[in-house]
Design a protein around this motif. Sequence first.
Motif, PDB file in Angstrom:
ATOM      1  N   LEU A  29      54.912  27.851  56.066  1.00 35.41           N
ATOM      2  CA  LEU A  29      56.144  27.172  55.657  1.00 35.41           C
ATOM      3  C   LEU A  29      55.863  26.046  54.673  1.00 35.41           C
ATOM      4  O   LEU A  29      56.620  25.844  53.707  1.00 35.41           O
ATOM      5  CB  LEU A  29      56.885  26.648  56.888  1.00 35.41           C
ATOM      6  N   TYR A  30      54.820  25.307  54.884  1.00 32.91           N
ATOM      7  CA  TYR A  30      54.483  24.212  53.980  1.00 32.91           C
ATOM      8  C   TYR A  30      54.092  24.747  52.604  1.00 32.91           C
ATOM      9  O   TYR A  30      54.518  24.214  51.578  1.00 32.91           O
ATOM     10  CB  TYR A  30      53.359  23.362  54.581  1.00 32.91           C
ATOM     11  N   LEU A  31      53.279  25.810  52.565  1.00 31.76           N
ATOM     12  CA  LEU A  31      52.902  26.400  51.281  1.00 31.76           C
ATOM     13  C   LEU A  31      54.121  26.983  50.566  1.00 31.76           C
ATOM     14  O   LEU A  31      54.233  26.873  49.342  1.00 31.76           O
ATOM     15  CB  LEU A  31      51.840  27.482  51.480  1.00 31.76           C
ATOM     16  N   GLY A  32      55.025  27.585  51.323  1.00 31.28           N
ATOM     17  CA  GLY A  32      56.246  28.102  50.721  1.00 31.28           C
ATOM     18  C   GLY A  32      57.083  26.993  50.118  1.00 31.28           C
ATOM     19  O   GLY A  32      57.673  27.152  49.044  1.00 31.28           O
ATOM     20  N   LYS A  33      57.126  25.853  50.782  1.00 33.67           N
ATOM     21  CA  LYS A  33      57.885  24.712  50.265  1.00 33.67           C
ATOM     22  C   LYS A  33      57.240  24.171  48.994  1.00 33.67           C
ATOM     23  O   LYS A  33      57.925  23.759  48.050  1.00 33.67           O
ATOM     24  CB  LYS A  33      57.961  23.617  51.328  1.00 33.67           C
ATOM     25  N   LEU A  34      55.913  24.173  48.942  1.00 34.88           N
ATOM     26  CA  LEU A  34      55.225  23.674  47.758  1.00 34.88           C
ATOM     27  C   LEU A  34      55.338  24.623  46.562  1.00 34.88           C
ATOM     28  O   LEU A  34      55.451  24.180  45.418  1.00 34.88           O
ATOM     29  CB  LEU A  34      53.737  23.441  48.068  1.00 34.88           C
ATOM     30  N   LEU A  35      55.294  25.915  46.814  1.00 33.92           N
ATOM     31  CA  LEU A  35      55.214  26.891  45.732  1.00 33.92           C
ATOM     32  C   LEU A  35      56.561  27.366  45.210  1.00 33.92           C
ATOM     33  O   LEU A  35      56.635  27.888  44.100  1.00 33.92           O
ATOM     34  CB  LEU A  35      54.385  28.102  46.183  1.00 33.92           C
ATOM     35  N   ARG A  36      57.625  27.227  45.967  1.00 35.41           N
ATOM     36  CA  ARG A  36      58.916  27.749  45.518  1.00 35.41           C
ATOM     37  C   ARG A  36      59.523  26.837  44.460  1.00 35.41           C
ATOM     38  O   ARG A  36      59.294  25.623  44.455  1.00 35.41           O
ATOM     39  CB  ARG A  36      59.863  27.913  46.693  1.00 35.41           C
ATOM     40  N   PRO A  37      60.324  27.417  43.587  1.00 34.02           N
ATOM     41  CA  PRO A  37      61.026  26.563  42.621  1.00 34.02           C
ATOM     42  C   PRO A  37      62.141  25.794  43.325  1.00 34.02           C
ATOM     43  O   PRO A  37      62.846  26.338  44.179  1.00 34.02           O
ATOM     44  CB  PRO A  37      61.598  27.561  41.613  1.00 34.02           C
ATOM     45  N   ASP A  38      62.284  24.537  42.978  1.00 34.14           N
ATOM     46  CA  ASP A  38      63.274  23.691  43.638  1.00 34.14           C
ATOM     47  C   ASP A  38      64.158  23.037  42.579  1.00 34.14           C
ATOM     48  O   ASP A  38      63.806  22.002  42.007  1.00 34.14           O
ATOM     49  CB  ASP A  38      62.562  22.625  44.479  1.00 34.14           C
ATOM     50  N   LYS A  39      65.290  23.680  42.289  1.00 31.02           N
ATOM     51  CA  LYS A  39      66.248  23.154  41.319  1.00 31.02           C
ATOM     52  C   LYS A  39      67.629  23.158  41.969  1.00 31.02           C
ATOM     53  O   LYS A  39      68.416  24.081  41.785  1.00 31.02           O
ATOM     54  CB  LYS A  39      66.253  24.008  40.057  1.00 31.02           C
ATOM     55  N   PRO A  40      67.925  22.126  42.762  1.00 31.70           N
ATOM     56  CA  PRO A  40      69.216  22.114  43.453  1.00 31.70           C
ATOM     57  C   PRO A  40      70.375  21.925  42.471  1.00 31.70           C
ATOM     58  O   PRO A  40      70.244  21.272  41.450  1.00 31.70           O
ATOM     59  CB  PRO A  40      69.101  20.927  44.400  1.00 31.70           C
TER      60      PRO A  40
END
Length: 124
Positions: A29-40
Amino acid sequence: MELLNLYQNNYLIVFVFLCLGVLLPIVALYLGKLLRPDKPSVAKYTTYESGIDPFHDSRVQFNVRYYIFALMFVIFDVETVFLYPWAVAFDNLGAFALIEMLIFVFMLLIGLVYAWKKKVLQWN
């Protein structure tokens, strides 16, 4: 002393698997949070229903019969989970296990007849 080491090794194996079972999901879960694009954006936080904008409140009350129907499905699905290993090992279990399983199936059959009489199994 050798028996003590055997017990300690068994607990060590359980501890290692427990640590892996806790750490792997946390790391994933932590790696997924770091690697995903985050553009709210505002559009991403709106409710989405099959490509159509929502037209009413999403909190719709369902008839309790649907939940009971689903619960009945789960009960008989679990029955299958208990019946399969028993059927595989039937030759080794003997008559006592046959009587126990017949009692188990009979009790489930009583529950099914009760639900049928209460008209729980009618969909509409």
